[in-house]
Design a protein around this motif. Structure first.
Motif, PDB file in Angstrom:
ATOM      1  N   PHE A 117       1.093  -1.350  -0.424  1.00 10.00           N
ATOM      2  CA  PHE A 117      -0.016  -0.666   0.337  1.00 10.00           C
ATOM      3  C   PHE A 117       1.019   1.149  -0.109  1.00 10.00           C
ATOM      4  CE2 PHE A 117      -2.634   2.930   1.578  1.00 10.00           C
ATOM      5  CZ  PHE A 117      -4.036   2.481   0.930  1.00 10.00           C
ATOM      6  N   GLY A 118       2.529   1.087   0.747  1.00  4.29           N
ATOM      7  CA  GLY A 118       3.193   2.456   0.538  1.00  4.29           C
ATOM      8  C   GLY A 118       3.580   2.328  -0.542  1.00  4.29           C
ATOM      9  N   ALA A 119       3.450   1.824  -0.773  1.00  3.55           N
ATOM     10  CA  ALA A 119       4.352   1.390  -2.873  1.00  3.55           C
ATOM     11  C   ALA A 119       3.512   1.698  -3.898  1.00  3.55           C
ATOM     12  CB  ALA A 119       5.358   0.727  -3.900  1.00  3.55           C
ATOM     13  N   LEU A 120       1.993   1.795  -3.538  1.00  6.99           N
ATOM     14  CA  LEU A 120       0.853   2.962  -4.268  1.00  6.99           C
ATOM     15  C   LEU A 120       0.729   4.161  -4.049  1.00  6.99           C
ATOM     16  CD1 LEU A 120      -1.167   2.355  -6.638  1.00  6.99           C
ATOM     17  CD2 LEU A 120      -3.024   1.701  -4.775  1.00  6.99           C
ATOM     18  N   ARG A 121       0.893   4.368  -2.805  1.00  7.90           N
ATOM     19  CA  ARG A 121       0.512   5.570  -2.512  1.00  7.90           C
ATOM     20  C   ARG A 121       1.752   6.824  -2.460  1.00  7.90           C
ATOM     21  NH1 ARG A 121      -3.591   7.771  -0.883  1.00  7.90           N
ATOM     22  NH2 ARG A 121      -3.204   9.511   0.175  1.00  7.90           N
ATOM     23  N   ALA A 122       3.243   6.027  -3.118  1.00  2.53           N
ATOM     24  CA  ALA A 122       4.433   6.825  -3.399  1.00  2.53           C
ATOM     25  C   ALA A 122       4.152   6.697  -4.803  1.00  2.53           C
ATOM     26  CB  ALA A 122       5.294   6.087  -3.047  1.00  2.53           C
ATOM     27  N   ALA A 123       3.783   6.296  -5.130  1.00  2.00           N
ATOM     28  CA  ALA A 123       3.452   6.198  -6.966  1.00  2.00           C
ATOM     29  C   ALA A 123       2.821   7.455  -7.119  1.00  2.00           C
ATOM     30  CB  ALA A 123       2.830   4.942  -7.574  1.00  2.00           C
ATOM     31  N   GLY A 148       2.916  10.804 -10.831  1.00  2.00           N
ATOM     32  CA  GLY A 148       2.405  10.368 -12.195  1.00  2.00           C
ATOM     33  C   GLY A 148       2.308   9.795 -13.193  1.00  2.00           C
ATOM     34  N   ARG A 149       3.676   8.911 -12.732  1.00  2.00           N
ATOM     35  CA  ARG A 149       3.360   7.424 -13.614  1.00  2.00           C
ATOM     36  C   ARG A 149       2.854   6.406 -13.376  1.00  2.00           C
ATOM     37  NH1 ARG A 149       8.096  10.109 -13.799  1.00  2.00           N
ATOM     38  NH2 ARG A 149       8.978   8.491 -11.681  1.00  2.00           N
ATOM     39  N   PRO A 150       2.869   5.756 -14.399  1.00  2.00           N
ATOM     40  CA  PRO A 150       1.932   3.996 -13.599  1.00  2.00           C
ATOM     41  C   PRO A 150       3.097   3.700 -12.432  1.00  2.00           C
ATOM     42  CG  PRO A 150       2.256   4.158 -15.896  1.00  2.00           C
ATOM     43  CD  PRO A 150       2.755   5.476 -15.468  1.00  2.00           C
ATOM     44  N   LEU A 151       2.225   2.676 -11.747  1.00  2.00           N
ATOM     45  CA  LEU A 151       3.225   1.978 -11.150  1.00  2.00           C
ATOM     46  C   LEU A 151       2.870  -0.107 -11.892  1.00  2.00           C
ATOM     47  CD1 LEU A 151       5.370   1.187  -8.509  1.00  2.00           C
ATOM     48  CD2 LEU A 151       2.224   0.943  -7.765  1.00  2.00           C
ATOM     49  N   ALA A 152       3.588  -0.241 -12.707  1.00  2.00           N
ATOM     50  CA  ALA A 152       3.933  -1.040 -13.483  1.00  2.00           C
ATOM     51  C   ALA A 152       5.254  -2.110 -13.680  1.00  2.00           C
ATOM     52  CB  ALA A 152       2.707  -1.178 -14.673  1.00  2.00           C
TER      53      ALA A 152
END
Length: 67
Positions: free
Chosen positions: A17-23, A27-31
């Motif tokens: 969840f922290g990685a998602l919040r940081a992304a 402004g770039r996709p987390l993928a």
């Protein structure tokens, strides 16, 4: 990351969840790279991180002419 529904329901670990919040802030996709390459192909533009700073000017001979 697994299922997104599990992540937002609170069933996932705090690191994911922290990685998602940081992304969210960048402004770039987390993928992964394959997914980002596919997005760039579909969108016809760059979405991956590029080198910071100004880009070098293109020489006049390399630019297409208007007439």
């Amino acid at each position: 990351m697994g299922r997104f529904a599990d992540l937002i329901a609170g069933d996932a670990d705090e690191a994911a969840f922290g990685a998602l919040r940081a992304a969210e802030r960048i402004g770039r996709p987390l993928a992964n790279k394959d997914c980002i390459d596919g997005l760039e192909h579909v969108l016809g533009r760059t979405v991956a991180r590029r080198a910071p700073g100004r880009k070098k000017a293109v020489a006049e001979a390399e630019q297409p002419g208007l007439f």
